[in-house]
Design a protein around this motif. Structure first.
Motif, mmCIF file in Angstrom:
data_model
loop_
_atom_site.group_PDB
_atom_site.id
_atom_site.type_symbol
_atom_site.label_atom_id
_atom_site.label_comp_id
_atom_site.label_asym_id
_atom_site.label_seq_id
_atom_site.Cartn_x
_atom_site.Cartn_y
_atom_site.Cartn_z
ATOM 1 N N SER A 91 -17.893 22.561 22.369
ATOM 2 C CA SER A 91 -16.847 21.632 22.793
ATOM 3 C C SER A 91 -17.052 20.250 22.191
ATOM 4 N N ASP A 92 -18.296 19.896 21.866
ATOM 5 C CA ASP A 92 -18.562 18.624 21.211
ATOM 6 C C ASP A 92 -18.059 18.632 19.767
ATOM 7 N N ARG A 93 -17.770 19.830 19.269
ATOM 8 C CA ARG A 93 -17.175 19.975 17.928
ATOM 9 C C ARG A 93 -15.700 20.375 18.044
ATOM 10 N N TYR A 94 -15.130 20.069 19.220
ATOM 11 C CA TYR A 94 -13.699 20.228 19.494
ATOM 12 C C TYR A 94 -13.252 21.675 19.667
ATOM 13 N N PHE A 95 -14.180 22.589 19.896
ATOM 14 C CA PHE A 95 -13.773 23.939 20.248
ATOM 15 C C PHE A 95 -13.318 23.938 21.700
ATOM 16 N N LEU A 96 -12.159 24.519 21.961
ATOM 17 C CA LEU A 96 -11.602 24.536 23.306
ATOM 18 C C LEU A 96 -11.841 25.899 23.943
ATOM 19 N N ASN A 97 -12.876 25.984 24.735
ATOM 20 C CA ASN A 97 -13.166 27.209 25.475
ATOM 21 C C ASN A 97 -12.245 27.244 26.690
ATOM 22 N N MET A 98 -11.206 28.055 26.629
ATOM 23 C CA MET A 98 -10.174 28.013 27.651
ATOM 24 C C MET A 98 -10.681 28.480 29.015
ATOM 25 N N TYR A 471 -17.261 6.621 17.206
ATOM 26 C CA TYR A 471 -17.489 7.371 15.966
ATOM 27 C C TYR A 471 -16.622 8.634 15.974
ATOM 28 N N HIS A 472 -16.171 9.042 14.828
ATOM 29 C CA HIS A 472 -15.564 10.361 14.722
ATOM 30 C C HIS A 472 -16.667 11.411 14.853
ATOM 31 N N VAL A 473 -16.309 12.570 15.396
ATOM 32 C CA VAL A 473 -17.304 13.631 15.486
ATOM 33 C C VAL A 473 -17.737 14.013 14.075
ATOM 34 N N VAL A 474 -18.996 14.433 13.944
ATOM 35 C CA VAL A 474 -19.522 14.775 12.623
ATOM 36 C C VAL A 474 -18.848 16.038 12.090
ATOM 37 N N ASN A 475 -18.650 17.010 12.971
ATOM 38 C CA ASN A 475 -18.014 18.267 12.581
ATOM 39 C C ASN A 475 -16.971 18.657 13.630
ATOM 40 N N SER A 476 -15.870 19.219 13.181
ATOM 41 C CA SER A 476 -14.869 19.794 14.072
ATOM 42 C C SER A 476 -14.633 21.245 13.675
ATOM 43 N N VAL A 477 -14.555 22.127 14.692
ATOM 44 C CA VAL A 477 -14.216 23.526 14.441
ATOM 45 C C VAL A 477 -12.781 23.815 14.890
ATOM 46 N N ASN A 478 -12.049 22.769 15.213
ATOM 47 C CA ASN A 478 -10.675 22.896 15.693
ATOM 48 C C ASN A 478 -9.717 22.595 14.540
ATOM 49 N N THR A 479 -8.931 23.587 14.126
ATOM 50 C CA THR A 479 -8.041 23.397 12.989
ATOM 51 C C THR A 479 -6.904 22.416 13.279
ATOM 52 N N ASP A 480 -6.618 22.177 14.560
ATOM 53 C CA ASP A 480 -5.563 21.234 14.926
ATOM 54 C C ASP A 480 -6.066 19.799 14.994
ATOM 55 N N VAL A 481 -7.370 19.634 15.190
ATOM 56 C CA VAL A 481 -7.942 18.293 15.338
ATOM 57 C C VAL A 481 -9.139 18.175 14.400
ATOM 58 N N ALA A 517 -3.940 20.533 21.086
ATOM 59 C CA ALA A 517 -4.805 19.424 21.474
ATOM 60 C C ALA A 517 -4.501 18.150 20.701
ATOM 61 N N SER A 518 -3.739 18.252 19.630
ATOM 62 C CA SER A 518 -3.398 17.090 18.809
ATOM 63 C C SER A 518 -2.126 16.387 19.254
ATOM 64 N N THR A 519 -1.421 16.950 20.234
ATOM 65 C CA THR A 519 -0.153 16.364 20.692
ATOM 66 C C THR A 519 -0.405 15.279 21.735
ATOM 67 N N PRO A 520 0.041 14.050 21.498
ATOM 68 C CA PRO A 520 -0.203 12.969 22.466
ATOM 69 C C PRO A 520 0.584 13.177 23.757
ATOM 70 N N LEU A 521 0.059 12.641 24.840
ATOM 71 C CA LEU A 521 0.758 12.642 26.113
ATOM 72 C C LEU A 521 1.881 11.614 26.107
ATOM 73 N N TRP A 522 2.690 11.660 27.148
ATOM 74 C CA TRP A 522 3.834 10.747 27.288
ATOM 75 C C TRP A 522 3.431 9.287 27.160
ATOM 76 N N TRP A 523 2.319 8.899 27.796
ATOM 77 C CA TRP A 523 1.936 7.496 27.800
ATOM 78 C C TRP A 523 1.077 7.109 26.596
ATOM 79 N N ASP A 524 0.695 8.087 25.778
ATOM 80 C CA ASP A 524 -0.208 7.867 24.645
ATOM 81 C C ASP A 524 0.621 7.544 23.410
ATOM 82 N N LYS A 525 0.670 6.271 23.046
ATOM 83 C CA LYS A 525 1.516 5.833 21.928
ATOM 84 C C LYS A 525 0.704 5.364 20.724
ATOM 85 N N ASN A 526 -0.544 5.811 20.609
ATOM 86 C CA ASN A 526 -1.362 5.422 19.452
ATOM 87 C C ASN A 526 -1.239 6.446 18.325
#
Length: 526
Positions: A91-98, A471-481, A517-526
């Motif tokens: 999960s620290d590498r953005y894997f989403l264990n549902m 810092y950005h994570v060093v590695n991501s295993v999430n293709t969307d993020v 996971a890459s879709t911002p929420l309603w209040w997230d305008k960044n």
């Protein structure tokens, strides 16, 4: 006593559809084993048991029975309070264990909702008990909606085969209305002690609950400040006018015990497992600022006897490098767990109170509000900022000249000296800056420190403000993020897609993009 109720609720609430929760929630009772002779008959609660339902709702709403998978392996990492040190947790590498993510969803819908709805059905809507239950409803659900966006809200707990999801703007609208109404009720009930000692946060202190509710309202107002600035201003000014937290005596701290895992401090319970340590972001900021809170937040690493952190998102090969091992990085502070002197030997302090909300946060919210041009009471953005630091320091036991020296500090964060040779995470000092851009980053950075160890709130505020710089994570295993981006939300959970699929399909239409996971929420305008 809370453990008995918790165990029996779990026996009852084996349902897939959240719509059934309200039906089964009424069956909770401390005398379940002796009274429930019929396999189908519901048990009638006695008045003596209602306070225990509130206690259960408080505990489950703070995720302490499921702390690791509900909070630590996701929000705590995304806020970069901690980084994982085990290769088993991606999960620290953005894997989403549902299946883990369910642990954030289930306690609210199968534990908090039935308890609070029972209380709503039991108490007069003008009672102090009803008001406290309503405040906790808003607190519990604001964390859920800030994970996912649209969620089942208005129909939560109603028996149905399909339960609709509600848009986040409508949910927030209800939060504000609930909190305003609850405070109006409580203002005439200040001599009462609703739920007594079963209120494991304030022991029925109505005046403190008023301050808590108003501070939560202020938090939520700032949350929507980029998407609905007019409503945000109205709600923030009303919250401050009604009275928010101002001293450490107002801090919301939840009583925990060592009786069972459900009653224990969740962070304490998992800290001995050797699966996370201080993040490099924390190290860069705390060391650069010579922050005395470092000695409370963390402990010196066993191998180095110094405070050390590591980057988020390291892969298995990187995690076995000497600089990234448990013994060479800092575990959380001795308030939660103590090293027995053997490196891997730890004593869990399970009965330490859990941090729910600190008064310091209110000052930083007011500081940001003042920069927005809102009426945040007597003071300026700078004075609120400085008072926020003082209040946070007081929470952790610091006051006096050392705190004033810190407030006037001009040193920026430092390069943490980690295995990635990371640069300093930012270049701002503590001392109030000359430009608004610097001031906003300073407020966000100090608020991040002040809400520690509440990763849920820290992650939400980072998404809203992008502060502190991480810092950005060093590695991501999430293709969307990718590792050049940050996670914005959680996808809807698998069990809901299976059991409430039509409603989930409609809920996706309420998002600003796909169910990713890459879709911002309603209040997230960044």
């Amino acid at each position: 006593m809370r453990e008995n109720i918790n165990q029996r609720i779990r026996k009852i609430l084996k349902v897939g559809s959240i719509g059934l929760v309200g039906f089964f929630g009424a069956a909770c009772t401390d005398d379940f084993d002796t009274m429930n002779k019929s396999k189908t008959a519901l048990v009638v609660l006695t008045p003596a048991e209602y306070p225990k339902l509130f206690s259960q709702a408080l505990s489950q709403g703070s995720y302490h029975p499921s702390y690791q998978t509900a909070t630590n392996l996701f929000a705590d990492l995304y806020a970069q309070y901690f980084a994982t040190t085990t290769a088993n947790f991606q999960s620290d590498r953005y894997f989403l264990n549902m299946s883990w993510i369910n642990s954030h969803w289930n306690p609210i819908y199968t534990q908090v909702v039935p308890q609070l709805k029972t209380l709503f059905d039991t108490y007069d809507p003008q009672s102090a008990e009803y008001a406290l239950a309503s405040i906790w409803w808003a607190f519990s659900f604001h964390r859920v909606t800030d994970y996912y966006g649209p969620i089942p809200y208005f129909d939560a707990g109603i028996p149905a085969q399909s339960v609709k999801y509600d848009a986040q703007n409508l949910i927030y609208d209800d939060f504000f209305k609930r909190l305003d109404a609850a405070v109006a009720i409580l203002k005439s009930k200040t001599a009462e002690k609703p739920f007594g000692t079963s209120d494991i946060i304030y022991s029925g202190d109505v005046n403190k609950w008023i301050l808590f509710a108003n501070t939560l309202r202020l938090r939520l107002a700032l949350r929507i400040s980029k998407v609905d600035p007019a409503r945000a201003k109205t709600e923030a000014e009303a919250a401050v006018a009604a009275g928010v937290m101002t001293t450490v005596a107002h801090d919301a701290m939840m009583v925990r015990t060592a009786v069972s895992s459900a009653d224990a401090n969740g962070l304490s319970r998992i800290a001995a497992w050797g699966e996370f340590r201080m993040s490099a972001t924390m190290e860069s900021i705390l060391k650069g600022y010579n922050d005395p809170r470092m000695a409370q937040f963390f402990q010196p690493a066993f191998g180095t006897k110094t405070y050390e952190g590591l980057r988020n998102g390291l892969d298995p090969a990187q995690l076995i490098q000497p600089l990234n091992t448990n013994d060479n990085n800092s575990n959380i502070g001795a308030r939660w767990i103590r090293n027995t002197g053997t490196g891997s030997g730890w004593e869990n302090l399970l009965a330490v109170k859990a941090d729910i909300m600190h008064a310091a946060e209110a000052y930083f919210l007011r500081a940001e509000g003042a920069l927005n041009g809102w009426n945040m009471g007597t003071g300026t953005a700078e004075s609120f900022y400085n008072e926020g630091i003082r209040a946070s320091m007081a929470t952790w036991g610091y006051s006096g000249a050392d705190v004033e020296t810190y407030i006037n500090g001009t040193t920026p964060p430092i390069a943490p000296g980690d295995s990635q040779n990371s640069p300093a995470v930012s270049n701002i000092p503590v001392k109030w800056g000359a430009s608004e851009a610097v001031q906003r980053e300073q407020i966000g950075t100090q608020k991040w420190l002040a809400v520690y160890p509440d990763g849920c709130e820290a992650w939400a505020e980072f998404r809203r403000t992008l502060y502190p710089k991480l810092y950005h994570v060093v590695n991501s295993v999430n293709t969307d993020v990718p590792n050049t981006a940050f996670i914005r939300r959680f996808p809807f959970i698998d069990s809901e897609k299976q059991n409430n699929g039509a409603a989930v399909t409609e809920a996706v239409k309420l998002l600003s993009g796909p169910d990713k996971a890459s879709t911002p929420l309603w209040w997230d305008k960044n």
